[in-house]
Design a protein around this motif. Structure first.
Motif, mmCIF file in Angstrom:
data_model
loop_
_atom_site.group_PDB
_atom_site.id
_atom_site.type_symbol
_atom_site.label_atom_id
_atom_site.label_comp_id
_atom_site.label_asym_id
_atom_site.label_seq_id
_atom_site.Cartn_x
_atom_site.Cartn_y
_atom_site.Cartn_z
ATOM 1 N N SER A 75 21.058 25.499 19.337
ATOM 2 C CA SER A 75 21.488 26.476 20.328
ATOM 3 C C SER A 75 20.748 26.242 21.631
ATOM 4 O O SER A 75 19.573 25.842 21.630
ATOM 5 C CB SER A 75 21.211 27.897 19.816
ATOM 6 O OG SER A 75 21.443 28.855 20.840
ATOM 7 N N HIS A 76 21.444 26.519 22.746
ATOM 8 C CA HIS A 76 20.781 26.463 24.045
ATOM 9 C C HIS A 76 19.864 27.665 24.247
ATOM 10 O O HIS A 76 18.978 27.637 25.096
ATOM 11 C CB HIS A 76 21.825 26.423 25.167
ATOM 12 C CG HIS A 76 22.487 25.087 25.317
ATOM 13 N ND1 HIS A 76 21.886 24.020 25.933
ATOM 14 C CD2 HIS A 76 23.716 24.649 24.911
ATOM 15 C CE1 HIS A 76 22.702 22.975 25.927
ATOM 16 N NE2 HIS A 76 23.811 23.324 25.309
ATOM 17 N N HIS A 82 12.345 26.386 18.072
ATOM 18 C CA HIS A 82 12.652 25.477 19.168
ATOM 19 C C HIS A 82 14.155 25.211 19.206
ATOM 20 O O HIS A 82 14.869 25.407 18.231
ATOM 21 C CB HIS A 82 11.914 24.147 18.989
ATOM 22 C CG HIS A 82 10.422 24.265 19.000
ATOM 23 N ND1 HIS A 82 9.713 24.633 20.122
ATOM 24 C CD2 HIS A 82 9.515 24.056 18.017
ATOM 25 C CE1 HIS A 82 8.429 24.645 19.837
ATOM 26 N NE2 HIS A 82 8.274 24.306 18.565
ATOM 27 N N SER A 83 14.621 24.733 20.349
ATOM 28 C CA SER A 83 16.009 24.293 20.484
ATOM 29 C C SER A 83 16.064 22.775 20.349
ATOM 30 O O SER A 83 15.189 22.060 20.854
ATOM 31 C CB SER A 83 16.569 24.710 21.850
ATOM 32 O OG SER A 83 17.791 24.042 22.112
ATOM 33 N N VAL A 84 17.118 22.261 19.688
ATOM 34 C CA VAL A 84 17.279 20.808 19.605
ATOM 35 C C VAL A 84 17.433 20.204 20.999
ATOM 36 O O VAL A 84 17.112 19.034 21.219
ATOM 37 C CB VAL A 84 18.494 20.409 18.742
ATOM 38 C CG1 VAL A 84 18.275 20.771 17.287
ATOM 39 C CG2 VAL A 84 19.787 21.004 19.280
ATOM 40 N N PHE A 85 17.876 21.008 21.955
ATOM 41 C CA PHE A 85 18.065 20.491 23.314
ATOM 42 C C PHE A 85 16.732 20.242 24.022
ATOM 43 O O PHE A 85 16.697 19.558 25.041
ATOM 44 C CB PHE A 85 18.953 21.442 24.111
ATOM 45 C CG PHE A 85 20.344 21.554 23.539
ATOM 46 C CD1 PHE A 85 21.273 20.545 23.739
ATOM 47 C CD2 PHE A 85 20.709 22.654 22.777
ATOM 48 C CE1 PHE A 85 22.549 20.626 23.204
ATOM 49 C CE2 PHE A 85 21.987 22.752 22.231
ATOM 50 C CZ PHE A 85 22.901 21.734 22.439
ATOM 51 N N ASP A 86 15.643 20.786 23.452
ATOM 52 C CA ASP A 86 14.314 20.476 23.995
ATOM 53 C C ASP A 86 13.948 19.008 23.780
ATOM 54 O O ASP A 86 13.019 18.500 24.417
ATOM 55 C CB ASP A 86 13.246 21.351 23.322
ATOM 56 C CG ASP A 86 13.409 22.832 23.634
ATOM 57 O OD1 ASP A 86 14.059 23.150 24.645
ATOM 58 O OD2 ASP A 86 12.898 23.665 22.865
ATOM 59 N N LEU A 87 14.677 18.338 22.899
ATOM 60 C CA LEU A 87 14.372 16.955 22.563
ATOM 61 C C LEU A 87 15.023 15.953 23.516
ATOM 62 O O LEU A 87 14.816 14.744 23.380
ATOM 63 C CB LEU A 87 14.836 16.655 21.127
ATOM 64 C CG LEU A 87 14.199 17.512 20.021
ATOM 65 C CD1 LEU A 87 14.893 17.266 18.695
ATOM 66 C CD2 LEU A 87 12.710 17.215 19.909
ATOM 67 N N PHE A 88 15.805 16.458 24.496
ATOM 68 C CA PHE A 88 16.570 15.574 25.369
ATOM 69 C C PHE A 88 16.175 15.753 26.829
ATOM 70 O O PHE A 88 15.744 16.832 27.248
ATOM 71 C CB PHE A 88 18.067 15.845 25.213
ATOM 72 C CG PHE A 88 18.570 15.572 23.824
ATOM 73 C CD1 PHE A 88 18.886 14.283 23.441
ATOM 74 C CD2 PHE A 88 18.700 16.595 22.901
ATOM 75 C CE1 PHE A 88 19.332 14.015 22.168
ATOM 76 C CE2 PHE A 88 19.145 16.342 21.620
ATOM 77 C CZ PHE A 88 19.462 15.039 21.246
#
Length: 237
Positions: A75-76, A82-88
């Motif tokens: 999720s954003h 944590h958000s998976v988008f923190d990995l990008f």
């Protein structure tokens, strides 16, 4: 295509910001510094360019495979983890990167992300039945009757019909591999509960014909065209 438009399409911010990058001589294309605000280019797949010395490659659309770690939400706006988008990097987020389906925060394994709406729809539409392979660790010993029940199909609360797994393989007394072809909420966990067991750990190993191979936990890669097509491969075909 104007250079500023190309930069925008690759996630480098607003038109004004991209114009400023060009004015600052921060952009090179094919090794040439670009300072002409009206410069037009014809981008091609994997065309190299740099911004402030960092190298990028032009991609009309992005297709990414992530080996999702535990403790990350798809999720954003995560609620508890944590958000998976923190990995990008930010440039990918600016492109509107989205998860292709979801994995629970405590589920690890293959997660696809893209900014291609058609690709996302192709893999998540209920009628597509894209196969997904999971490795499951259970709380209780796995019995032969439970394996048979999973293969025949079980009822899930608030869902219509039976939900069956294929290629159910016992890896050990407390581990098995199975393939599902739907994608209802918490499906694998609910299926194991329906046969009287409980999931202790869940890992997605494969989507369609695309598997994680040697991708380490937390790492991600851009998919090639061939890999994108593998992800679309349906076990029912």
């Amino acid at each position: 295509m104007l250079l500023e438009k190309m930069l925008q399409s690759q996630g480098f911010g607003s038109r004004k910001h991209c114009q400023q990058l060009i004015k600052n001589a921060a952009v090179t294309v094919d090794g040439q510094v670009c300072t002409d605000m009206k410069q037009s280019i014809q981008p091609y797949p994997e065309m190299p360019f740099t911004v402030y010395g960092e190298t990028y490659h032009y991609r009309e659309k992005v297709y990414i495979a992530l080996n999702k770690p535990q403790g990350y939400e798809c999720s954003h706006q995560p609620l508890h983890h944590h958000s998976v988008f923190d990995l990008f990097p930010e440039v990918l987020l600016n492109r509107g990167l989205q998860c292709v389906g979801r994995l629970d925060q405590d589920t690890t394994g293959l997660l696809l992300l893209t900014d291609d709406g058609a690709f996302l729809q192709a893999l998540t539409h209920p009628r597509k039945h894209v196969a997904k392979v999971y490795h499951v660790t259970t709380v209780d010993r796995i019995g032969e009757v439970q394996i048979q029940q999973l293969q025949v199909g079980v009822e899930l609360r608030n869902e219509k019909g039976l939900y069956a797994a294929t290629d159910v393989i016992r890896l050990s007394d407390y581990q098995l591999s199975l393939t599902i072809h739907q994608g209802v909420y918490h499906q694998v966990k609910r299926m194991l509960a329906a046969v009287g067991n409980k999931v202790q750990a869940l890992h997605r190993q494969q989507i369609g014909a695309l598997s994680l191979n040697s991708l380490n936990e937390g790492q991600w890669i851009y998919l090639t065209e061939e890999q994108v097509n593998l992800a679309k491969t349906r076990a029912s075909e």
